[in-house]
Motif scaffolding. Structure first.
Motif, short mmCIF file in Angstrom:
data_model
loop_
_atom_site.label_atom_id
_atom_site.label_comp_id
_atom_site.label_asym_id
_atom_site.label_seq_id
_atom_site.Cartn_x
_atom_site.Cartn_y
_atom_site.Cartn_z
N VAL A 211 32.95 -3.49 6.64
CA VAL A 211 31.63 -4.71 6.83
C VAL A 211 32.01 -5.79 5.70
O VAL A 211 32.03 -5.42 4.46
CB VAL A 211 30.56 -3.58 6.62
CG1 VAL A 211 29.13 -4.64 6.99
CG2 VAL A 211 30.35 -2.59 7.61
N PHE A 212 31.68 -6.91 6.07
CA PHE A 212 31.60 -7.88 5.13
C PHE A 212 30.20 -8.34 5.22
O PHE A 212 29.64 -8.93 6.48
CB PHE A 212 32.65 -8.96 5.57
CG PHE A 212 32.36 -10.51 4.91
CD1 PHE A 212 32.89 -10.62 3.54
CD2 PHE A 212 31.89 -11.67 5.63
CE1 PHE A 212 32.58 -11.52 2.86
CE2 PHE A 212 31.99 -12.67 5.11
CZ PHE A 212 31.99 -13.06 3.75
N GLU A 213 29.53 -8.60 4.16
CA GLU A 213 28.30 -8.98 3.95
C GLU A 213 27.84 -9.35 2.54
O GLU A 213 28.22 -8.49 1.86
CB GLU A 213 27.25 -8.03 4.59
CG GLU A 213 25.81 -8.50 4.66
CD GLU A 213 24.80 -7.52 5.40
OE1 GLU A 213 24.02 -7.72 5.82
OE2 GLU A 213 25.33 -6.17 5.17
N ASN A 214 27.50 -10.47 2.33
CA ASN A 214 26.76 -10.87 0.94
C ASN A 214 27.85 -10.97 -0.04
O ASN A 214 27.96 -10.48 -1.10
CB ASN A 214 25.84 -10.07 0.59
CG ASN A 214 24.64 -10.12 1.27
OD1 ASN A 214 24.12 -11.02 1.93
ND2 ASN A 214 23.82 -8.76 1.52
N ASN A 215 29.36 -11.60 0.48
CA ASN A 215 30.25 -11.70 -0.55
C ASN A 215 31.04 -10.55 -0.99
O ASN A 215 31.56 -10.37 -2.13
CB ASN A 215 29.98 -12.80 -1.60
CG ASN A 215 29.50 -14.10 -1.23
OD1 ASN A 215 30.08 -14.59 -0.24
ND2 ASN A 215 29.01 -14.81 -1.92
N GLN A 216 30.68 -9.27 -0.36
CA GLN A 216 31.27 -8.04 -0.62
C GLN A 216 31.64 -7.40 0.82
O GLN A 216 31.32 -7.46 1.97
CB GLN A 216 30.35 -7.07 -1.62
CG GLN A 216 29.30 -6.52 -0.63
CD GLN A 216 28.37 -5.97 -1.35
OE1 GLN A 216 28.47 -5.93 -2.54
NE2 GLN A 216 27.45 -5.19 -0.88
N LEU A 217 32.76 -6.60 0.62
CA LEU A 217 33.24 -5.63 1.64
C LEU A 217 32.87 -4.41 1.35
O LEU A 217 32.80 -3.61 0.37
CB LEU A 217 34.85 -5.74 1.63
CG LEU A 217 35.32 -7.05 2.36
CD1 LEU A 217 36.81 -7.12 2.40
CD2 LEU A 217 34.98 -7.15 3.65
N THR A 218 32.46 -3.55 2.25
CA THR A 218 32.24 -2.02 2.50
C THR A 218 33.18 -1.71 3.22
O THR A 218 33.38 -1.85 4.57
CB THR A 218 30.77 -1.82 2.70
OG1 THR A 218 29.88 -2.44 1.92
CG2 THR A 218 30.71 -0.14 2.41
N ILE A 219 34.11 -0.50 2.65
CA ILE A 219 35.10 0.05 3.37
C ILE A 219 34.98 1.62 3.42
O ILE A 219 34.85 2.19 2.53
CB ILE A 219 36.51 -0.23 2.94
CG1 ILE A 219 36.79 -1.75 2.65
CG2 ILE A 219 37.62 0.48 3.62
CD1 ILE A 219 37.86 -1.99 1.75
N ALA A 220 34.69 2.11 4.76
CA ALA A 220 34.43 3.44 4.89
C ALA A 220 35.43 4.32 5.63
O ALA A 220 35.87 3.65 6.63
CB ALA A 220 33.11 3.67 5.53
N THR A 221 35.75 5.30 5.30
CA THR A 221 36.99 6.11 6.31
C THR A 221 36.35 7.35 6.54
O THR A 221 37.31 8.28 7.17
CB THR A 221 38.19 6.13 5.28
OG1 THR A 221 37.87 6.91 4.13
CG2 THR A 221 38.84 4.81 5.05
N ASP A 222 35.23 7.68 6.08
CA ASP A 222 34.54 9.01 6.72
C ASP A 222 33.59 8.72 7.81
O ASP A 222 32.60 8.19 7.57
CB ASP A 222 33.89 9.53 5.42
CG ASP A 222 33.35 11.01 5.91
OD1 ASP A 222 33.43 11.59 7.03
OD2 ASP A 222 32.54 11.77 4.92
N ARG A 223 33.84 9.37 9.05
CA ARG A 223 33.26 9.13 10.17
C ARG A 223 31.73 9.75 9.89
O ARG A 223 30.97 9.31 10.60
CB ARG A 223 34.10 9.50 11.40
CG ARG A 223 33.40 10.53 12.29
CD ARG A 223 34.39 10.80 13.46
NE ARG A 223 35.68 10.59 13.37
CZ ARG A 223 36.62 9.87 14.25
NH1 ARG A 223 35.82 9.29 15.40
NH2 ARG A 223 37.40 9.84 14.31
#
Length: 167
Positions: free
Chosen positions: A67-79
């Motif tokens: 997820v790209f939002e507010n100049n940052q990325l959130t990377i999730a690998t746990d469904r």
């Protein structure tokens, strides 16, 4: 006794509301001064405010959400815990590159993009999708094979995925 308590409480609440109202009326007002430079910077960065880009790829044994939002990325690998993940703070240059790639996408055509391959239909590839939220409207892609997005969004998807590979 109830009447006395009710009258006292009413007077107390009325007095506290008047005090708060008076303090906000007399508070100094901040003045915003915009130069030509800040106006142009605001125009360049409009994609970053209120825009959210979500890339999701999944199969039976694999899950990745970026997820790209507010100049940052959130990377999730746990469904099972997709809302929490690793947060990557982007530099201005990286955020600008992603913003420019998002601007290059025709949002109205995103749902109509045809996937170049269909390997996800027989578990030959992960099922991937791109969703862009801009100005309160959600644009969702039709889905494509992970690693083989439609040409119109290929650069954006490739850039987003590159950050998860660095992790």
């Amino acid at each position: 006794m109830k009447t006395i308590a009710l009258v006292f409480l009413s007077l107390f609440l009325t007095k506290s509301c008047q005090t708060k109202k008076g303090t906000t009326e007399n508070a100094p007002v901040a003045e915003v001064v915009q130069t030509e430079k800040t106006k142009s910077e605001m125009k360049e960065n409009t994609i970053q405010i209120g825009t959210k880009v979500e890339y999701e790829a999944l199969s039976r044994g694999f899950f990745s959400k970026i997820v790209f939002e507010n100049n940052q990325l959130t990377i999730a690998t746990d469904r099972n815990n997709a809302e929490k993940g690793t947060v990557v703070m982007l530099t201005k240059e990286d955020a600008s590159v992603i913003s420019n790639l998002v601007k290059a996408v025709n949002l109205d055509e995103l749902p109509n993009l045809k996937a170049p391959s269909e390997a996800r239909t027989y578990d030959g590839a992960t099922h991937a999708n791109l969703t862009i939220t801009s100005n309160g409207k959600v644009y969702t892609g039709a889905g494509f094979d992970g690693g083989n997005p439609p040409a119109a969004i290929a650069k954006l998807v490739s850039k987003l995925v590159s950050y998860s590979e660095k992790k």
